[in-house]
Design a protein around this motif. Structure first.
Motif, mmCIF file in Angstrom:
data_model
loop_
_atom_site.group_PDB
_atom_site.id
_atom_site.type_symbol
_atom_site.label_atom_id
_atom_site.label_comp_id
_atom_site.label_asym_id
_atom_site.label_seq_id
_atom_site.Cartn_x
_atom_site.Cartn_y
_atom_site.Cartn_z
ATOM 1 N N ALA A 198 0.836 -1.199 0.000
ATOM 2 C CA ALA A 198 0.000 0.000 0.000
ATOM 3 C C ALA A 198 0.873 1.252 0.000
ATOM 4 O O ALA A 198 0.611 2.213 -0.732
ATOM 5 C CB ALA A 198 -0.929 0.003 1.209
ATOM 6 N N ALA A 199 1.938 1.217 0.822
ATOM 7 C CA ALA A 199 2.836 2.371 0.905
ATOM 8 C C ALA A 199 3.511 2.612 -0.435
ATOM 9 O O ALA A 199 3.671 3.754 -0.886
ATOM 10 C CB ALA A 199 3.872 2.149 1.994
ATOM 11 N N ASP A 202 1.257 4.349 -2.661
ATOM 12 C CA ASP A 202 1.145 5.747 -2.262
ATOM 13 C C ASP A 202 2.424 6.528 -2.542
ATOM 14 O O ASP A 202 2.511 7.716 -2.251
ATOM 15 C CB ASP A 202 0.812 5.864 -0.763
#
Lengths: 309, 272
Positions: A198-199, A202
Motif C-alpha cells: 500500500a505504501a 502511495d
C-alpha cells in the motif's frame, strides 16, 4: 446442584495441578533469586567490622557519592550504555531490514554469518579481540589499518584509556549485533506485506517505509532489545575483566581504570581485597535502581506498548 | 534511473559483505591461530602454520584440558536438561491453569528479570558457603536451573498451542501429566530446541559465577581456563587460540544442528 460441585472440584484439582507444575521453579526461584534480592538489600544496610555485622542504615549509600572509584565505574558504565547500545541496535535493525527484503540473494548465508558471533563465549571473543587489537605496530588491526594508510602510527588500543573503551565497544558490537538482528528479523515476519504494498502505491520510498511502517510495527521488539541490552550493559563484566592486563588479578581494570564497570567494582570489593559485602551490596542496589528507572523510561518512550504483550 | 538502482544495489551488498566479513573473520583467524606459534599469532599472521600438534600437546598435557572440557560439558548438559524440564513445566502451569495468584507470581518473576546478577552474587555466595558447596559444580547447576527467561520464553510459545487439543485429550481420559509429556512436549520441538541452545550456551559460556565458586584447578571450566591462560605473565597465544577453538566448537556444532528450530522458536516467542 451436582453440576456445580462437580465443576468446583474440577477447578480445585486443576488449581492443584497448576501449583504442582510451577512448584519446582517456584522453590528454586525463591531460594536463588527472590531471597538473595531481599537479603542483598538487608546487607546493603550493614557493615562488617572484624567478626561483627552491624546495622548502619543508609550510610553505605551516602558513602557511594564520595567514592571516586564508584563514580568512575558509574561513568564508564554509562558511557558504554549511551554510545554502544544505540549504535548496535540501529545496525541490527538496518541489517534485519535489508535481509528481510525478498530480492536480496544469499540471505541465509549472510544471516548465519552475521549471527555467528553470538555463539562465542564472552570470555573467548574478548581474548580474541585482545589479541587482534594488540597495541604494537605488528598487532593485526594496527597492521591492517596502517597498510591501508588509514593511520600512520599504531593505535594504542589497550594502553590508552580512550581507545580501550573504543575496543570494548567494537567488541560488544561484534558480539551482539547479529543476536539482536535475529529478534528483529523474527518480528518482521509478522508485518503484513500489504502494508508495504500500500505504501509503495502511495509513493513512499524505502526510507519512509522504514520509519513509518517497520519501526512502529517493531516497537515491542525494539523495547525488548533495548531493555535487555541496557540490563546487559549495566552488568558488563566479562569483557572489561578479560581485556585488561592481568585479568581478574590485574591491579587496574584497563589503563587508568578506564574499563572499570559497576559489576567489576562489586567483584573487586568482594573478592579482591578484604571483603566489604555491605558496601558492595549497596553498589549492586544502585544497579538495580538504575535498571528499574531506565526500563520504565524505555517503556514510556515507546508509548506504553506493553499491553500488546 | 537505472544507474541509481545499480548504485543502491552496490551499497546494500557492500554493506552486507562488510558486516559478513567482519562477523566471520575472527573465526577464521581463530582457526589459523590454532596452527601458529605464539609469536606468529601476536604478529597477526593470517595463514595456516604447522604448530597445531604442538599447541594441542601443550593444552592437553600442561592444563588437563580433557578434564576441564568434561567439567564444562557436565555442568552445561545437566543444567540444560533440568532447566528445560522445570522451566517448561512452570510455563505450562502458568499458561494452562490460569489463576490470579499464579499470575501475580508470574509478574514478580518477570520483574526479577531486571535484577542484574551482581545484586544476587553476594547472597548467593554466602548461601553457597553455608551449604558447603564452595568449589563444587552443584553450586553452579543448582543456581541456574530455574531460568525466568526460559519460563517467559516457553509461555510465549505455549500461547499458540491450541487449548482445544488439551480439552479433547481430557475428554478422552488422558491424565494431566500425560497430556504434558505425550502431547504438548512432542509438538513443541522447535521451542525446546531453541530453549536448549539458549540454556546450553548460557551455562557453557558462564564466567563470573564459576570464577567466584570454582577455586581449584580440578573443578575449572573452559571459560575459566581461557581467562587464566590469557592473563598469565607470558601468555602463549597459539595455545590460547587452541583452547578458544576447542571451547567454541561445541557451540558451533549445536548451533548448526539446531539452527532451523532456533529461528522458528524465536519467531514463536515474538509472535504474541
Amino acid at each position: 446442584m451436582a453440576e456445580v460441585t462437580k465443576s468446583n472440584s474440577f477447578e480445585k484439582t486443576q488449581n492443584r495441578y497448576g501449583w504442582f507444575f510451577i512448584s519446582f521453579a517456584l522453590i528454586l526461584i525463591v531460594i536463588f533469586l527472590l531471597y538473595p534480592i531481599v537479603y542483598s538489600f538487608y546487607l546493603s544496610t550493614t557493615e562488617t567490622k572484624g567478626m561483627v555485622q552491624k546495622f548502619v542504615g543508609f550510610s553505605n549509600y551516602a558513602r557511594l557519592f564520595k567514592d571516586p572509584m564508584f563514580i568512575k565505574a558509574l561513568k564508564n558504565t554509562f558511557i558504554f550504555l549511551i554510545i554502544q547500545v544505540p549504535i548496535m541496535l540501529f545496525l541490527s535493525l538496518l541489517l534485519a531490514t535489508i535481509l528481510n527484503d525478498k530480492s536480496i540473494k544469499f540471505k541465509g548465508i549472510f544471516r548465519t554469518g552475521i549471527f555467528l558471533p553470538a555463539v562465542t563465549s564472552l570470555v573467548a571473543y574478548t581474548i580474541l579481540f585482545k589479541m587482534m587489537f594488540n597495541s604494537g605496530a605488528d598487532g593485526m588491526v594496527n597492521k591492517a589499518l596502517m597498510s591501508m594508510h588509514i593511520i600512520k602510527e599504531p593505535i594504542q588500543w589497550l594502553l590508552d584509556p580512550f581507545w580501550s573503551k573504543v575496543t570494548v565497544m567494537l567488541a560488544l558490537t561484534w558480539r551482539w549485533t547479529g543476536y539482536n538482528m535475529i529478534f528483529f528479523l523474527s518480528a518482521m515476519q509478522n508485518i503484513p506485506d500489504e502494508l508495504y504494498e500500500a505504501a509503495e502505491i502511495d509513493g513512499a520510498n524505502k526510507a519512509h517505509q522504514f520509519w513509518y511502517i517497520t519501526v512502529p510495527m517493531l516497537k515491542p521488539t525494539i523495547v525488548f532489545t533495548t531493555v535487555t541490552s541496557t540490563i546487559g550493559t549495566l552488568q558488563l563484566f566479562d569483557e572489561p575483566m578479560n581485556l585488561s592486563t592481568g585479568g581478574p588479578s590485574g591491579t587496574t581494570t584497563g589503563p587508568g581504570n578506564s574499563l572499570l564497570t559497576l559489576s567489576v567494582y562489586i567483584y573487586n570489593l568482594c573478592f579482591k581485597y578484604t571483603p566489604k559485602f555491605g558496601y558492595a551490596a549497596a553498589v549492586s542496589y544502585v544497579i538495580v535502581i538504575i535498571a528499574a528507572i531506565l526500563t520504565v523510561i524505555e517503556f514510556k518512550v515507546a508509548g506504553d506498548n506493553n499491553e500488546s504483550k | 534511473m537505472k544507474a541509481s538502482k545499480i548504485l543502491k544495489k552496490i551499497l546494500v551488498y557492500g554493506f552486507l559483505i562488510i558486516a559478513f566479513v567482519a562477523s566471520v573473520f575472527p573465526f577464521y583467524w581463530m582457526i589459523t591461530g590454532m596452527t601458529n606459534s605464539s609469536v606468529d599469532v601476536i604478529k597477526g599472521k593470517l595463514t595456516f602454520g604447522d604448530q597445531m600438534i604442538n599447541n594441542l600437546k601443550t593444552v592437553f598435557n600442561s592444563y588437563d584440558l580433557g578434564r576441564i572440557f568434561l567439567n564444562s560439558l557436565k555442568i552445561s548438559l545437566i543444567t540444560m536438561v533440568l532447566s528445560l524440564l522445570i522451566s517448561s513445566m512452570a510455563a505450562y502451569g502458568f499458561e494452562f491453569y490460569p489463576s490470579k495468584h499464579r499470575d501475580r507470581i508470574y509478574n514478580i518473576f518477570l520483574l526479577s528479570m531486571m535484577i542484574p546478577f551482581a545484586a544476587l552474587m553476594i547472597p548467593l555466595f554466602k548461601l553457597t558457603v553455608k551449604f558447603g558447596m564452595l568449589d563444587k559444580h552443584i553450586a553452579i547447576i543448582l543456581t541456574s536451573i530455574a531460568s525466568v527467561f526460559l519460563i517467559f520464553f516457553f509461555r510465549q510459545n505455549f500461547k499458540s498451542f491450541p487449548k482445544e487439543i488439551i480439552q479433547a485429550a481430557r475428554v478422552d481420559g488422558a491424565g494431566e501429566f500425560k497430556i504434558f509429556y505425550s502431547i504438548v512436549m512432542p509438538s513443541m520441538k522447535s521451542t525446546y530446541a531453541a530453549g536448549a541452545i539458549y540454556s546450553f550456551m548460557t551455562s557453557w559460556n558462564a564466567y563470573l559465577w564459576p570464577l567466584i565458586i570454582l577455586q581449584t584447578d580440578k573443578q575449572k571450566t573452559m571459560t575459566l581456563l581461557i581467562s587464566s591462560l590469557s592473563s598469565a605473565y607470558f601468555p602463549e597465544y597459539g595455545v590460547i587460540m587452541t583452547a578458544i577453538v576447542i571451547a567454541t566448537l561445541p557451540m558451533i556444532v549445536i548451533f548448526f544442528t539446531l539452527q532451523r528450530h532456533f529461528v522458528e522458536g524465536i519467531t514463536g516467542s515474538v509472535k504474541q
